[in-house]
Design a protein around this motif. Structure first.
Motif, PDB file in Angstrom:
ATOM      1  N   ARG A  62     -38.206  11.556 -28.895  1.00  0.00           N
ATOM      2  CA  ARG A  62     -36.933  11.983 -28.407  1.00  0.00           C
ATOM      3  C   ARG A  62     -37.308  13.565 -27.894  1.00  0.00           C
ATOM      4  O   ARG A  62     -36.780  13.937 -26.679  1.00  0.00           O
ATOM      5  CB  ARG A  62     -35.777  12.376 -29.397  1.00  0.00           C
ATOM      6  CG  ARG A  62     -34.421  13.040 -29.009  1.00  0.00           C
ATOM      7  CD  ARG A  62     -33.590  12.839 -29.964  1.00  0.00           C
ATOM      8  NE  ARG A  62     -32.920  11.675 -30.276  1.00  0.00           N
ATOM      9  CZ  ARG A  62     -32.067  11.431 -31.195  1.00  0.00           C
ATOM     10  NH1 ARG A  62     -31.594  12.427 -31.992  1.00  0.00           N
ATOM     11  NH2 ARG A  62     -31.796  10.148 -31.648  1.00  0.00           N
ATOM     12  N   ASP A  63     -38.029  14.349 -28.594  1.00  0.00           N
ATOM     13  CA  ASP A  63     -38.224  15.613 -28.042  1.00  0.00           C
ATOM     14  C   ASP A  63     -39.154  15.637 -26.651  1.00  0.00           C
ATOM     15  O   ASP A  63     -39.291  16.535 -25.994  1.00  0.00           O
ATOM     16  CB  ASP A  63     -39.155  16.322 -29.184  1.00  0.00           C
ATOM     17  CG  ASP A  63     -38.117  16.900 -30.225  1.00  0.00           C
ATOM     18  OD1 ASP A  63     -36.874  16.815 -30.243  1.00  0.00           O
ATOM     19  OD2 ASP A  63     -38.614  17.117 -31.409  1.00  0.00           O
ATOM     20  N   CYS A  65     -39.518  13.056 -24.581  1.00  0.00           N
ATOM     21  CA  CYS A  65     -38.847  12.388 -23.387  1.00  0.00           C
ATOM     22  C   CYS A  65     -37.386  12.687 -22.837  1.00  0.00           C
ATOM     23  O   CYS A  65     -36.994  12.207 -22.123  1.00  0.00           O
ATOM     24  CB  CYS A  65     -39.015  10.742 -23.570  1.00  0.00           C
ATOM     25  SG  CYS A  65     -40.608  10.151 -23.673  1.00  0.00           S
ATOM     26  N   GLY A  66     -36.461  13.209 -23.943  1.00  0.00           N
ATOM     27  CA  GLY A  66     -35.191  13.502 -23.708  1.00  0.00           C
ATOM     28  C   GLY A  66     -34.671  14.159 -22.387  1.00  0.00           C
ATOM     29  O   GLY A  66     -33.730  13.768 -21.912  1.00  0.00           O
ATOM     30  N   ASP A  67     -35.704  15.085 -22.006  1.00  0.00           N
ATOM     31  CA  ASP A  67     -35.210  15.802 -20.845  1.00  0.00           C
ATOM     32  C   ASP A  67     -36.190  15.523 -19.508  1.00  0.00           C
ATOM     33  O   ASP A  67     -36.260  16.272 -18.394  1.00  0.00           O
ATOM     34  CB  ASP A  67     -35.214  17.183 -21.289  1.00  0.00           C
ATOM     35  CG  ASP A  67     -34.289  17.787 -22.179  1.00  0.00           C
ATOM     36  OD1 ASP A  67     -33.207  17.280 -22.224  1.00  0.00           O
ATOM     37  OD2 ASP A  67     -34.530  18.419 -23.062  1.00  0.00           O
ATOM     38  N   ASP A  84     -33.059   7.093 -26.275  1.00  0.00           N
ATOM     39  CA  ASP A  84     -33.491   8.561 -26.478  1.00  0.00           C
ATOM     40  C   ASP A  84     -33.873   8.852 -24.780  1.00  0.00           C
ATOM     41  O   ASP A  84     -34.516  10.050 -24.822  1.00  0.00           O
ATOM     42  CB  ASP A  84     -34.618   8.968 -27.242  1.00  0.00           C
ATOM     43  CG  ASP A  84     -34.008   8.824 -28.933  1.00  0.00           C
ATOM     44  OD1 ASP A  84     -32.793   9.070 -28.944  1.00  0.00           O
ATOM     45  OD2 ASP A  84     -34.947   8.420 -29.588  1.00  0.00           O
ATOM     46  N   VAL A  85     -33.526   8.077 -24.089  1.00  0.00           N
ATOM     47  CA  VAL A  85     -34.163   8.573 -22.298  1.00  0.00           C
ATOM     48  C   VAL A  85     -32.868   8.464 -21.686  1.00  0.00           C
ATOM     49  O   VAL A  85     -31.840   7.831 -21.551  1.00  0.00           O
ATOM     50  CB  VAL A  85     -34.834   7.188 -21.997  1.00  0.00           C
ATOM     51  CG1 VAL A  85     -35.108   7.573 -20.414  1.00  0.00           C
ATOM     52  CG2 VAL A  85     -36.302   6.947 -22.772  1.00  0.00           C
ATOM     53  N   SER A  86     -32.839   9.570 -20.930  1.00  0.00           N
ATOM     54  CA  SER A  86     -31.505  10.189 -20.021  1.00  0.00           C
ATOM     55  C   SER A  86     -31.455   9.068 -18.731  1.00  0.00           C
ATOM     56  O   SER A  86     -32.462   8.869 -18.169  1.00  0.00           O
ATOM     57  CB  SER A  86     -31.678  11.412 -19.881  1.00  0.00           C
ATOM     58  OG  SER A  86     -31.656  12.070 -20.920  1.00  0.00           O
TER      59      SER A  86
END
Length: 377
Positions: A62-63, A65-67, A84-86
């Motif tokens: 998450r940390d 790939c999240g942004d 967890d992917v935008s």
């Protein structure tokens, strides 16, 4: 643009989608790169090496790939990772497009997904061809796996105690993996025979010092992409009869036959295995798609009728360092032409035949509806 390189989570997957070398290239092109801590560990690329190349380390998927604007992976996103992917994120990876049940989910999540298996086989895209780079490794390693389980010499040996005859190797399929297997087996001193439905493969096979075995046919056995096509029933019958004769004489068989979007064709039947000498070895490179021999078992080495059947599903991962280096370069060569020079942003141009062929979804739409056939269901 922020590029994310997460750790792979699929069982037996030791490769990583970017190396310190390609991370440095992306950063030089104006991108930022974040790498999940430990992502390169199994491939022998340390976190310190990524940091030295300019990447930032993150503690979790998450940390990482999240942004991200772009995610580089070896294997396709799992359902858990997808959460967890935008929306709007681009993903480049192997997708297994004909068997992956999540294609619709990728589209609904608003992702732009590139299936690296679908990069067309054209001259301009050779440096992006992940199937070829990984098949090359698989063909080489297949011979080494066969030697490991074959309890005799590969080359001819003339000794005071007598002469040891060379191993007889039969390779089914003369694609990239098959050709590398030929070259490797020949270097080890074996005598090699090769069968392929494509008559065009004969010249390449013979140039490597192997004997080409063919079924005469007026059918065109090669599709527009250079892959083998499925043949008619008469050809299959004659093929089976010819292959059976050569199987019975072989000490080692390496099977590489795959047809895109279809289960692997059965080339070695149970009766053929029974005809082989005790101690013979079959390495089935098609085991992930059902196997060229129905007795092969996924990720297992089993003995049937005195024959060792090696069914390792992800052979390139057994040579994770070199496999990752080649795969990462393929990805960089694929992504680099899409990077806008001034901003470093990703420009997806569907007028480019390489991009159009490999992009399976974008903007909430599945662009390759033909992938939702019976094989996926």
């Amino acid at each position: 643009m922020l590029i994310a390189v997460p750790a792979e989570t699929q069982a037996h997957e030791k490769r990583v989608a970017a190396t310190p070398e390609t991370v440095g290239k992306f950063i030089a092109a104006g991108c930022k790169v974040v790498v999940e801590r430990g992502a390169g560990h199994e491939a022998r690329f340390t976190d310190a090496a990524y940091e030295k190349a300019g990447a930032r380390l993150a503690e979790s998927f998450r940390d990482t790939c999240g942004d991200a604007d772009l995610i580089l992976k070896v294997r396709a996103l799992s359902g858990v990772e997808l959460n967890d992917v935008s929306s709007g994120t681009a993903v480049a990876s192997l997708v297994s497009p004909f068997t992956n049940p999540l294609l619709q989910d990728y589209a609904k999540a608003g992702l732009a997904c590139f299936a690296m298996e679908m990069v067309p086989r054209i001259s301009r895209a050779q440096s992006m061809d992940v199937l070829s780079s990984q098949a090359n490794i698989a063909g080489y390693k297949a011979v080494l796996l066969a030697m490991e389980h074959y309890g005799r010499f590969m080359p001819m040996l003339m000794t005071a105690a007598g002469t040891v005859q060379p191993a007889k190797v039969l390779i089914l399929g003369a694609g990239v993996a098959g050709l590398q297997a030929i070259a490797t087996a020949r270097r080890m001193g074996a005598t090699v025979e090769v069968f392929d439905v494509r008559a065009a493969a004969k010249e390449q096979v013979e140039s490597l010092g192997a004997k080409f075995v063919e079924v005469e046919s007026e059918q065109d056995a090669e599709d527009a992409g250079g892959y083998a096509k499925e043949m008619d029933d008469d050809y299959k019958r004659r093929q089976s009869e010819l292959v059976a004769k050569h199987v019975a004489k072989s000490d080692i068989i390496i099977t590489t036959a795959l047809i895109p979007g279809r289960p692997a064709p059965v080339l070695i039947t149970e009766e053929m295995v029974k005809s082989m000498k005790p101690g013979s070895v079959i390495v089935d490179l098609a085991v992930e798609m059902g196997g060229n021999c129905p007795l092969s078992e996924m990720d297992q080495v089993v003995e049937k009728y005195g024959v060792m059947l090696v069914g390792v599903g992800n052979i390139p991962a057994l040579m994770a360092t070199d496999a990752s280096q080649l795969y990462a370069r393929n990805l960089y060569n694929f992504i680099a032409p899409m990077l806008e020079a001034e901003t470093g942003k990703l420009q997806i141009n569907l007028d480019d035949e390489v991009i159009e062929a490999s992009l399976i979804c974008q903007g909430g739409e599945l662009l390759k509806s033909q992938l939702l056939g019976a094989e996926v269901k």
